[in-house]
Structure formats: structure tokens, C-alpha cells
Design a protein around this motif. Structure first.
Motif, PDB file in Angstrom:
ATOM      1  N   ILE A  76      80.934  43.770  31.243  1.00 53.18           N
ATOM      2  CA  ILE A  76      79.482  43.630  31.375  1.00 53.18           C
ATOM      3  C   ILE A  76      79.102  42.172  31.623  1.00 53.18           C
ATOM      4  CG2 ILE A  76      77.305  43.874  30.110  1.00 53.18           C
ATOM      5  CD1 ILE A  76      78.599  46.374  28.779  1.00 53.18           C
ATOM      6  N   ALA A  77      79.784  41.247  30.936  1.00 51.46           N
ATOM      7  CA  ALA A  77      79.511  39.821  31.166  1.00 51.46           C
ATOM      8  C   ALA A  77      79.874  39.429  32.591  1.00 51.46           C
ATOM      9  CB  ALA A  77      80.291  38.977  30.172  1.00 51.46           C
ATOM     10  N   GLY A  78      80.981  39.957  33.105  1.00 54.29           N
ATOM     11  CA  GLY A  78      81.362  39.667  34.492  1.00 54.29           C
ATOM     12  C   GLY A  78      80.379  40.237  35.482  1.00 54.29           C
ATOM     13  N   ILE A  79      79.864  41.416  35.191  1.00 56.29           N
ATOM     14  CA  ILE A  79      78.867  42.020  36.076  1.00 56.29           C
ATOM     15  C   ILE A  79      77.563  41.219  36.031  1.00 56.29           C
ATOM     16  CG2 ILE A  79      77.410  44.077  36.382  1.00 56.29           C
ATOM     17  CD1 ILE A  79      79.871  45.735  35.553  1.00 56.29           C
ATOM     18  N   SER A  80      77.215  40.711  34.861  1.00 54.56           N
ATOM     19  CA  SER A  80      75.983  39.908  34.771  1.00 54.56           C
ATOM     20  C   SER A  80      76.127  38.594  35.543  1.00 54.56           C
ATOM     21  CB  SER A  80      75.622  39.630  33.315  1.00 54.56           C
ATOM     22  OG  SER A  80      76.567  38.759  32.724  1.00 54.56           O
ATOM     23  N   ASP A  81      77.371  38.133  35.735  1.00 55.64           N
ATOM     24  CA  ASP A  81      77.587  36.919  36.529  1.00 55.64           C
ATOM     25  C   ASP A  81      77.385  37.145  38.022  1.00 55.64           C
ATOM     26  OD1 ASP A  81      78.057  35.305  34.396  1.00 55.64           O
ATOM     27  OD2 ASP A  81      80.240  35.350  34.550  1.00 55.64           O
ATOM     28  N   PHE A  82      77.203  38.377  38.452  1.00 56.08           N
ATOM     29  CA  PHE A  82      76.905  38.634  39.863  1.00 56.08           C
ATOM     30  C   PHE A  82      75.586  37.967  40.250  1.00 56.08           C
ATOM     31  CE2 PHE A  82      79.381  42.916  39.998  1.00 56.08           C
ATOM     32  CZ  PHE A  82      80.565  42.217  40.091  1.00 56.08           C
ATOM     33  N   VAL A  91      86.637  29.258  38.826  1.00 58.17           N
ATOM     34  CA  VAL A  91      87.805  29.901  39.427  1.00 58.17           C
ATOM     35  C   VAL A  91      88.823  30.257  38.347  1.00 58.17           C
ATOM     36  CG1 VAL A  91      89.716  29.598  41.035  1.00 58.17           C
ATOM     37  CG2 VAL A  91      87.469  28.751  41.627  1.00 58.17           C
ATOM     38  N   THR A  92      89.048  29.353  37.411  1.00 58.66           N
ATOM     39  CA  THR A  92      90.060  29.621  36.377  1.00 58.66           C
ATOM     40  C   THR A  92      89.647  30.780  35.481  1.00 58.66           C
ATOM     41  OG1 THR A  92      89.071  27.865  35.034  1.00 58.66           O
ATOM     42  CG2 THR A  92      91.016  27.299  36.322  1.00 58.66           C
ATOM     43  N   GLN A  93      88.374  30.845  35.116  1.00 59.92           N
ATOM     44  CA  GLN A  93      87.908  31.936  34.267  1.00 59.92           C
ATOM     45  C   GLN A  93      88.041  33.273  34.984  1.00 59.92           C
ATOM     46  OE1 GLN A  93      83.849  31.589  33.009  1.00 59.92           O
ATOM     47  NE2 GLN A  93      83.787  33.651  32.162  1.00 59.92           N
ATOM     48  N   ASN A  94      87.586  33.332  36.221  1.00 62.07           N
ATOM     49  CA  ASN A  94      87.653  34.594  36.955  1.00 62.07           C
ATOM     50  C   ASN A  94      89.079  34.940  37.362  1.00 62.07           C
ATOM     51  OD1 ASN A  94      84.864  35.635  37.192  1.00 62.07           O
ATOM     52  ND2 ASN A  94      84.537  33.564  37.936  1.00 62.07           N
ATOM     53  N   GLY A  95      89.912  33.923  37.571  1.00 61.32           N
ATOM     54  CA  GLY A  95      91.330  34.186  37.817  1.00 61.32           C
ATOM     55  C   GLY A  95      92.003  34.787  36.594  1.00 61.32           C
ATOM     56  N   ALA A  96      91.631  34.269  35.418  1.00 57.25           N
ATOM     57  CA  ALA A  96      92.186  34.822  34.178  1.00 57.25           C
ATOM     58  C   ALA A  96      91.723  36.263  33.961  1.00 57.25           C
ATOM     59  CB  ALA A  96      91.774  33.953  32.996  1.00 57.25           C
ATOM     60  N   LEU A  97      90.449  36.539  34.251  1.00 55.52           N
ATOM     61  CA  LEU A  97      89.949  37.911  34.116  1.00 55.52           C
ATOM     62  C   LEU A  97      90.673  38.857  35.067  1.00 55.52           C
ATOM     63  CD1 LEU A  97      86.089  37.445  33.771  1.00 55.52           C
ATOM     64  CD2 LEU A  97      87.717  38.082  32.001  1.00 55.52           C
ATOM     65  N   PHE A 123      91.091  47.985  34.509  1.00 57.58           N
ATOM     66  CA  PHE A 123      90.922  48.156  35.956  1.00 57.58           C
ATOM     67  C   PHE A 123      89.581  47.569  36.406  1.00 57.58           C
ATOM     68  CE2 PHE A 123      89.201  50.686  39.467  1.00 57.58           C
ATOM     69  CZ  PHE A 123      90.131  50.378  40.444  1.00 57.58           C
ATOM     70  N   PHE A 124      88.516  47.909  35.687  1.00 55.29           N
ATOM     71  CA  PHE A 124      87.204  47.390  36.058  1.00 55.29           C
ATOM     72  C   PHE A 124      87.102  45.887  35.817  1.00 55.29           C
ATOM     73  CE2 PHE A 124      86.058  51.910  35.761  1.00 55.29           C
ATOM     74  CZ  PHE A 124      85.486  52.043  37.004  1.00 55.29           C
ATOM     75  N   LEU A 125      87.802  45.385  34.804  1.00 52.67           N
ATOM     76  CA  LEU A 125      87.836  43.944  34.573  1.00 52.67           C
ATOM     77  C   LEU A 125      88.503  43.235  35.759  1.00 52.67           C
ATOM     78  CD1 LEU A 125      87.120  41.798  32.452  1.00 52.67           C
ATOM     79  CD2 LEU A 125      89.425  42.056  31.564  1.00 52.67           C
ATOM     80  N   GLY A 126      89.592  43.813  36.260  1.00 53.00           N
ATOM     81  CA  GLY A 126      90.246  43.265  37.446  1.00 53.00           C
ATOM     82  C   GLY A 126      89.351  43.326  38.675  1.00 53.00           C
ATOM     83  N   CYS A 127      88.619  44.428  38.830  1.00 48.06           N
ATOM     84  CA  CYS A 127      87.705  44.558  39.975  1.00 48.06           C
ATOM     85  C   CYS A 127      86.593  43.518  39.926  1.00 48.06           C
ATOM     86  CB  CYS A 127      87.099  45.962  40.005  1.00 48.06           C
ATOM     87  SG  CYS A 127      88.262  47.245  40.465  1.00 48.06           S
ATOM     88  N   VAL A 128      86.034  43.293  38.729  1.00 46.00           N
ATOM     89  CA  VAL A 128      84.984  42.285  38.578  1.00 46.00           C
ATOM     90  C   VAL A 128      85.541  40.902  38.905  1.00 46.00           C
ATOM     91  CG1 VAL A 128      83.556  41.101  36.857  1.00 46.00           C
ATOM     92  CG2 VAL A 128      83.538  43.581  36.975  1.00 46.00           C
ATOM     93  N   GLY A 129      86.741  40.611  38.403  1.00 44.17           N
ATOM     94  CA  GLY A 129      87.351  39.311  38.675  1.00 44.17           C
ATOM     95  C   GLY A 129      87.632  39.101  40.152  1.00 44.17           C
ATOM     96  N   ILE A 130      88.136  40.124  40.819  1.00 40.14           N
ATOM     97  CA  ILE A 130      88.409  40.023  42.258  1.00 40.14           C
ATOM     98  C   ILE A 130      87.113  39.811  43.035  1.00 40.14           C
ATOM     99  CG2 ILE A 130      89.142  41.375  44.273  1.00 40.14           C
ATOM    100  CD1 ILE A 130      91.369  42.537  42.500  1.00 40.14           C
ATOM    101  N   THR A 131      86.061  40.524  42.638  1.00 37.68           N
ATOM    102  CA  THR A 131      84.773  40.365  43.306  1.00 37.68           C
ATOM    103  C   THR A 131      84.251  38.935  43.153  1.00 37.68           C
ATOM    104  OG1 THR A 131      84.268  42.686  42.869  1.00 37.68           O
ATOM    105  CG2 THR A 131      82.410  41.263  43.417  1.00 37.68           C
ATOM    106  N   GLN A 132      84.353  38.397  41.951  1.00 40.41           N
ATOM    107  CA  GLN A 132      83.867  37.033  41.717  1.00 40.41           C
ATOM    108  C   GLN A 132      84.712  36.004  42.464  1.00 40.41           C
ATOM    109  OE1 GLN A 132      81.022  37.083  40.839  1.00 40.41           O
ATOM    110  NE2 GLN A 132      80.628  37.325  38.661  1.00 40.41           N
ATOM    111  N   LEU A 133      86.027  36.182  42.466  1.00 38.67           N
ATOM    112  CA  LEU A 133      86.887  35.256  43.206  1.00 38.67           C
ATOM    113  C   LEU A 133      86.602  35.310  44.705  1.00 38.67           C
ATOM    114  CD1 LEU A 133      90.311  35.654  41.364  1.00 38.67           C
ATOM    115  CD2 LEU A 133      88.779  33.672  41.338  1.00 38.67           C
ATOM    116  N   THR A 134      86.286  36.491  45.204  1.00 36.64           N
ATOM    117  CA  THR A 134      85.914  36.630  46.621  1.00 36.64           C
ATOM    118  C   THR A 134      84.614  35.892  46.901  1.00 36.64           C
ATOM    119  OG1 THR A 134      87.014  38.777  46.690  1.00 36.64           O
ATOM    120  CG2 THR A 134      85.465  38.293  48.466  1.00 36.64           C
ATOM    121  N   ARG A 135      83.646  36.017  45.991  1.00 39.90           N
ATOM    122  CA  ARG A 135      82.380  35.290  46.158  1.00 39.90           C
ATOM    123  C   ARG A 135      82.613  33.783  46.180  1.00 39.90           C
ATOM    124  NH1 ARG A 135      78.392  36.194  41.794  1.00 39.90           N
ATOM    125  NH2 ARG A 135      77.109  34.885  43.132  1.00 39.90           N
TER     126      ARG A 135
END
Length: 163
Positions: A76-82, A91-97, A123-135
Motif C-alpha cells: 500500500i505504501a508503494g502504491i501511494s508513492d505512485f 532507486v535503492t529503496q525500490n530496488g530492495a522492494l 508478487f504484488f510487492l515486486g510489481c510495485v517495485g518494478i513499476t516504480q523503478l520503471t518510472r
């Protein structure tokens, strides 16, 4: 005749194969199957949903249930970062996620008992992290492609806004 001979003669039917076959036949005819079944017995089918969840190896009273429930807060915290601008993301935080999500998703299918709830949250944590790293990557690529003139013009506008 000695007593030991009489004892062995009396015990002989116990060790004969016909005796063990008779025991097998009675057990087989009683159950109808040679091996025990893994089908639910009458006791488990009569239990309520709550009783089954409480007694399950990944049920309500185990860490296998509560750890994934609490880990949804990270998703939820990763989604709120959208909503945050890409230049403010780490980058390091989202890479770790991302790494955590991908590694632990695989691990959830290897461990016993298999924990599908934990696999889903990872799985969803990885998806959120990949989305943020892509952004972040798209933002940084767009910043490198800006011409120098546009950057100078942006600085002039910032100075005008400040004064």
C-alpha cells in the motif's frame, strides 16, 4: 518334552505367513482400500471455516498468516508513492522492494507449508517495485535528453517565480 520346545510350538502360528495374510485380509475387507486415504474424514468436514483456519498449518494463530497480512502495508505504501514525482523516488529503496518481492515469491513455493498468501503479497510487492523503478528510469532518461537551452530557460522561469 522341554518347556521351551512347547513354547515355540505354541507360538509358531504367529510367525507363519497365513496368520499375517489373515490380518491383512481383515483390515483390507474392513476399509476396502490397501492404503489410508488423504480424503477429509467426517471430523474435518464437520468443522466450521473458523475451526479449519485456526487449526491449519498456515492459519490464524501462525506467523504464516500474520506476516503477509502486515506486509500488505508495504504494498500500500508503494502504491501511494505512485502519486509522488519520479525525481523524489529512491532507486535503492525500490530496488530492495523489487528484489524482496521477487525472491520471496519464489521461496513461498519452495517452503513447507506452501504459503500462497505470502506469495501473493510478495508478487504484488515486486510489481510495485518494478513499476516504480520503471518510472525512475523513464524520468532520468527524459532528463538526459533535454537540450541545454531548455534547461537554461527552465532556470530563468524558476528565478522569475522566486522573485
Amino acid at each position: 518334552m522341554p518347556a521351551t520346545t512347547t513354547l515355540f510350538r505354541a507360538a509358531r502360528p504367529v510367525f507363519q505367513q497365513s496368520a499375517s495374510r489373515a490380518v491383512f485380509r481383515t483390515n483390507f475387507s474392513r476399509t476396502g482400500r490397501r492404503f489410508a486415504s488423504t480424503a477429509p474424514t467426517g471430523e474435518t468436514t464437520s468443522q466450521s471455516w473458523f475451526q479449519r483456519m485456526w487449526n491449519s498449518p498456515v492459519g490464524l494463530k501462525t506467523v504464516h498468516f500474520w506476516a503477509p497480512v502486515m506486509k500488505w502495508a508495504l504494498v500500500i505504501a508503494g502504491i501511494s508513492d505512485f502519486a509522488r514525482p519520479a525525481d523524489k523516488l529512491s532507486v535503492t529503496q525500490n530496488g530492495a522492494l523489487t528484489a524482496t518481492g521477487l525472491i520471496w515469491t519464489r521461496w513461498c513455493f519452495v517452503i513447507t507449508p506452501k504459503n500462497y498468501l505470502l506469495a501473493a503479497v510478495n508478487f504484488f510487492l515486486g510489481c510495485v517495485g518494478i513499476t516504480q523503478l520503471t518510472r525512475i528510469a523513464l524520468y532520468r532518461a527524459s532528463q538526459k535528453n533535454l537540450p541545454a537551452a531548455a534547461e537554461e530557460e527552465a532556470e530563468k522561469v524558476k528565478e522569475a517565480v522566486k522573485s
